[in-house]
Design a protein around this motif. Sequence first.
Motif, mmCIF file in Angstrom:
data_model
loop_
_atom_site.group_PDB
_atom_site.id
_atom_site.type_symbol
_atom_site.label_atom_id
_atom_site.label_comp_id
_atom_site.label_asym_id
_atom_site.label_seq_id
_atom_site.Cartn_x
_atom_site.Cartn_y
_atom_site.Cartn_z
ATOM 1 N N ALA A 102 0.833 -1.208 0.000
ATOM 2 C CA ALA A 102 0.000 0.000 0.000
ATOM 3 C C ALA A 102 0.859 1.247 0.000
ATOM 4 C CB ALA A 102 -0.909 -0.006 1.215
ATOM 5 N N LEU A 104 3.578 1.859 -1.599
ATOM 6 C CA LEU A 104 4.159 2.223 -2.889
ATOM 7 C C LEU A 104 3.053 2.509 -3.883
ATOM 8 C CD1 LEU A 104 6.897 -0.549 -3.001
ATOM 9 C CD2 LEU A 104 7.274 1.881 -2.697
ATOM 10 N N ASN A 105 3.221 3.586 -4.610
ATOM 11 C CA ASN A 105 2.223 3.972 -5.591
ATOM 12 C C ASN A 105 2.248 3.006 -6.771
ATOM 13 O OD1 ASN A 105 0.732 5.205 -7.622
ATOM 14 N ND2 ASN A 105 1.286 7.244 -6.938
ATOM 15 N N PRO A 106 1.124 2.324 -7.044
ATOM 16 C CA PRO A 106 1.160 1.284 -8.080
ATOM 17 C C PRO A 106 1.394 1.766 -9.499
ATOM 18 C CG PRO A 106 -1.065 1.595 -7.252
ATOM 19 C CD PRO A 106 -0.180 2.407 -6.400
ATOM 20 N N THR A 107 1.193 3.058 -9.757
ATOM 21 C CA THR A 107 1.363 3.467 -11.145
ATOM 22 C C THR A 107 2.678 4.169 -11.418
ATOM 23 O OG1 THR A 107 0.288 5.573 -10.738
ATOM 24 C CG2 THR A 107 -1.108 3.773 -11.481
ATOM 25 N N LEU A 108 3.559 4.232 -10.410
ATOM 26 C CA LEU A 108 4.851 4.861 -10.659
ATOM 27 C C LEU A 108 5.945 3.832 -10.518
ATOM 28 C CD1 LEU A 108 4.471 8.153 -8.596
ATOM 29 C CD2 LEU A 108 4.253 7.883 -11.044
ATOM 30 N N TYR A 153 7.554 -1.894 -11.737
ATOM 31 C CA TYR A 153 6.438 -1.348 -10.969
ATOM 32 C C TYR A 153 6.200 -2.205 -9.738
ATOM 33 C CZ TYR A 153 5.327 1.588 -14.928
ATOM 34 O OH TYR A 153 5.376 2.515 -15.916
ATOM 35 N N HIS A 155 3.766 -3.801 -8.450
ATOM 36 C CA HIS A 155 3.016 -5.055 -8.468
ATOM 37 C C HIS A 155 3.809 -6.205 -9.064
ATOM 38 C CE1 HIS A 155 2.147 -3.428 -12.472
ATOM 39 N NE2 HIS A 155 2.068 -4.679 -12.842
ATOM 40 N N GLU A 156 4.972 -5.872 -9.658
ATOM 41 C CA GLU A 156 5.778 -6.940 -10.232
ATOM 42 C C GLU A 156 6.734 -7.556 -9.225
ATOM 43 O OE1 GLU A 156 7.535 -5.858 -14.064
ATOM 44 O OE2 GLU A 156 6.493 -3.956 -13.910
ATOM 45 N N GLU B 202 -2.749 4.425 1.449
ATOM 46 C CA GLU B 202 -1.489 4.399 2.186
ATOM 47 C C GLU B 202 -0.400 5.184 1.478
ATOM 48 O OE1 GLU B 202 -1.829 3.026 5.806
ATOM 49 O OE2 GLU B 202 0.119 3.433 4.913
ATOM 50 N N TYR B 203 -0.346 5.057 0.141
ATOM 51 C CA TYR B 203 0.806 5.675 -0.505
ATOM 52 C C TYR B 203 0.740 7.200 -0.480
ATOM 53 C CZ TYR B 203 -2.163 5.378 -4.705
ATOM 54 O OH TYR B 203 -3.187 5.443 -5.596
ATOM 55 N N THR B 206 2.199 7.875 2.879
ATOM 56 C CA THR B 206 3.650 7.745 2.803
ATOM 57 C C THR B 206 4.257 8.984 2.170
ATOM 58 O OG1 THR B 206 3.261 5.409 2.366
ATOM 59 C CG2 THR B 206 5.494 6.219 2.090
ATOM 60 N N HIS B 221 0.961 11.874 -7.355
ATOM 61 C CA HIS B 221 0.424 10.613 -6.891
ATOM 62 C C HIS B 221 -1.071 10.472 -7.086
ATOM 63 C CE1 HIS B 221 4.069 9.159 -4.781
ATOM 64 N NE2 HIS B 221 4.347 10.451 -4.814
ATOM 65 N N ARG B 224 -3.062 11.150 -11.059
ATOM 66 C CA ARG B 224 -2.903 10.126 -12.086
ATOM 67 C C ARG B 224 -3.845 8.956 -11.853
ATOM 68 N NH1 ARG B 224 2.691 7.469 -13.714
ATOM 69 N NH2 ARG B 224 2.424 7.596 -15.954
ATOM 70 N N ASN B 225 -3.883 8.499 -10.603
ATOM 71 C CA ASN B 225 -4.750 7.370 -10.295
ATOM 72 C C ASN B 225 -6.214 7.750 -10.330
ATOM 73 O OD1 ASN B 225 -2.855 5.238 -9.724
ATOM 74 N ND2 ASN B 225 -2.182 6.560 -8.076
ATOM 75 N N LEU B 298 -1.502 4.390 -19.246
ATOM 76 C CA LEU B 298 -1.418 5.086 -17.973
ATOM 77 C C LEU B 298 -1.291 4.141 -16.794
ATOM 78 C CD1 LEU B 298 -3.743 8.166 -17.589
ATOM 79 C CD2 LEU B 298 -1.285 8.007 -17.458
ATOM 80 N N ASP B 299 -2.030 3.023 -16.846
ATOM 81 C CA ASP B 299 -1.988 2.120 -15.704
ATOM 82 C C ASP B 299 -1.250 0.857 -16.091
ATOM 83 O OD1 ASP B 299 -2.315 0.501 -13.549
ATOM 84 O OD2 ASP B 299 -4.461 0.837 -13.353
ATOM 85 N N PRO B 300 -0.051 0.707 -15.615
ATOM 86 C CA PRO B 300 0.765 -0.431 -16.036
ATOM 87 C C PRO B 300 0.150 -1.774 -15.661
ATOM 88 C CG PRO B 300 1.755 0.692 -14.180
ATOM 89 C CD PRO B 300 0.641 1.536 -14.643
ATOM 90 N N ARG B 301 -0.745 -1.785 -14.692
ATOM 91 C CA ARG B 301 -1.324 -3.058 -14.293
ATOM 92 C C ARG B 301 -2.205 -3.640 -15.391
ATOM 93 N NH1 ARG B 301 -3.693 -1.166 -8.620
ATOM 94 N NH2 ARG B 301 -4.050 0.677 -9.853
#
Lengths: 268, 309, 286
Positions: A102, A104-108, A153, A155-156, B202-203, B206, B221, B224-225, B298-301
């Motif tokens: 949580a 770490l920002n998932p999109t950076l 990233y 999630h990897e 959380e991020y 942080t 942060h 973008r999301n 934009l969203d690598p996931r």
Amino acid sequence: MSDPLLSVSQLSLFHQSQQQHTQLIQEISFFIQKQEIVGLVGESGSGKSLTAQSILQLLPRKNFKISGSIHFEDKELLTLSEKELRQIRGKRIALMSQDPSAALNPTLTIQTQLLEGLCRTNSKITKKEAIRISTEWLERMHVPNASLRMRQYPHELSGGTKQRIALAMALISEPALLLADEPTTALDMTVQAEILLLFKELVQKNQLSVLLITHDLGVVANCCDRVLVLKAGHLVETGTVDEIFSTPKHAYTQSLLQSKRNLLAYAN
Amino acid sequence: MFSYLFKKICFLLASFFILASLTFILMKMIPGDPFSAEQSLNAEAHRALLKHHGLNLSYLQQYKNYISELFKGHLGTSLVYQNYTVNQLIRESFPTSAYLGLQALLFAITLSLILGLVCAFRPNSWSDHLIQIGMALGISVPSFILATILQYFFSIKWHLLPLARWETFSHTILPTITLAALPTAFMTRLIRNNLMQILQMEYVKTAKAKGLHPFTILWKHALRNALLPVLSYLGPLTSVLLIGSFIVENIFSIPGLGQWYVKSVANRDYSLIMGLTLFYSFILMTLNFIVDIACGLLDPRIRIMPVEV
Amino acid sequence: MQVSVTLSHSQRFKYHFYSMQMYGILILCFLILMMSVGPYISTYHYDQMHLAAKNHAPSWNFWFGTDDLGRDIFVRTCYGARISFCIAIATVCIDLFLGIFVGSLAGLANPKVDECVMRLLDILYSIPTLLTAILLSVFFGSGLLSIVIAVNVISWITMARIVRGQILLLKEMDFILAVRSLGANSSYILLKHLLPNTWGPIMVTLTMTIPSAIFSEAFLSFLGLGIQAPMASWGTMAYEGLPALQYYPWRLFFPAAFISLTMLSFYLIGEGLKKTFNSSYSENIL
């Protein structure tokens, strides 16, 4: 004995919601010396995380009121403005959250997030230099394949790696105090041991002090110099690790230790 | 990455093909032919007309012709306005509709960003509540009603803005506001909810613990999301703008493509209806496709594991 | 140590303001009341023409005024409520039966079948809904049945997706594993465990698809494809009332106000439900 790095005196935290007014932390006082690992133990809900967040005043001011005194490096933290606080956060005192997924920002990419912390301390640094330093820190954290990880990233990556990266992120600006909130709870045993070893290494080499928040007494025994025991917002006992483990004075500490011993007894 | 793109393109083409076939089938299902209603035609003229439009061939042959014409980019000829092809019509009127649509889009995005930000930063304040009321109204009040209300007050009563037609910039103001109302309400709601959710994450905490300035946190942060769902809404948004344009162009007498569509429906000009429907569908599907790709960027996931939500 | 503080006025206000569902449900009840009781308390019939009383403003005689054929607008509005209600019921039925059926199928079936079904649905979904509705209305003529079909032909896909998503999520949970290990077969699990847990998202989605359907009907009527005279739907009434706006504004005002009220009530109920179920669903409606 020199002046302590962090000196907390009569710290109280109040929460104000629509209907209620509750006191979450009850006038606790403690100190942390330089190059020392202090464990803060207690069960869930005892106010451990809140203590750490109160030190950095991260809680929304509308609902949370803090009173008391927090003295750090000859500054009184509770009197500082938001702008001055931002100079302390990340640079002098760093917070490492409980769940690295949580935090770490998932999109950076990892690189962006590491550089963010670094470029604040050192605004004249070139990007190339910053990447080099960040990669070095990852290697210091024993993250394998550091330069590859930089471009990936969150999630990897696995939980252990993320925790190490979160640690690197916290330490990259070389703060004097690290508030580590349950750094090992989400990890398996071997990774746990490595992270704790890292802590000890860093305290030695980098003039770091750590406030290690945990509910695991094993971690405390392994790693800490002194212990603070928190129950329902009250600081019921403090002392060195030896003192606490051999001669616990308060009933609560005794019951904590007893339950641990019981578990070990069953295992044997 | 490329296999993802390739799959999406195949998809796009398949959808379009199916829609084209569907429209063809629907048209052929109407009893009689388009000219049987006109009593003034004698049998020979009737046959000649059918031959001219290629309607005397077998269905299969007609289908093949239809598809091959489509491939060449010809969308058909109007039945009512003889010798007027759909392509001509589009060339003449589409720029106006496109201009109106784009202006409304820009207006909607800008306004909703501002309002959403205000709400997320001051939750439960008076401004938040006011904006929420605005959102509820924007979503509930249909555009034709809003248009008439705006016309009534700004034009008829207060004489501030022109009533209709499309001449100067001030002519574009009321139509733009009408068209942008629903999208703005939706996007403000999206942005507000997402931002509020993200600011709890959380991020973000942080980032604050790292000592970053609130603007930096927001920009790097949070935004973008938060904008990701807005981007994915952009697909249906274009749909909304397009459909909305029918009403708006009608009420404000704007010479755009929407008016032609409404007229063709009223006239039962089937070939024009078909051609315009295909054109619109093509635009919508392509835009959805582009938005999909943009989301993936934009969203690598999403890129690595395309997941259905 | 707890010290309780009495709520200030503004706090109490905020607390009640947020009972959005309350307002939404109130409005909905009012509308249902109008729909069912309205025609009985009025002395007029919806297609009864009073040629001597054309375009009269609202008065004690004609509560909402009359239109250009002398018909009482109040009664017509009540009948319009009935039509919108029919559409709402039809949407619910189609969404529930088709949507849940296909969604459950896709969610429970093996991944290949799921993939196929989803691709098919995606293709259908990418075809612009309202355009399809227009096409279908044009080709099948106007009338209540064809409107209902046209309006709902694609909208069930949203429901199917939501149901499928939810089932995929729940499928992996431990309580399903527990039931399965007790020997339950798929249909039992579906009916007794999976679907009951899906009601939340289903209801929220319904509060979005119903107003969308009602709006589609109004829109189709506005294009002239809607319910035929002399039947009255809010859409056709608005369509007829629009040209007369400057001189007889009540002819547009009442159907417009009721359409807006209906959409508003569903929106409020939906927002309230979302707060209860505390999740975010895909916001694509049209």
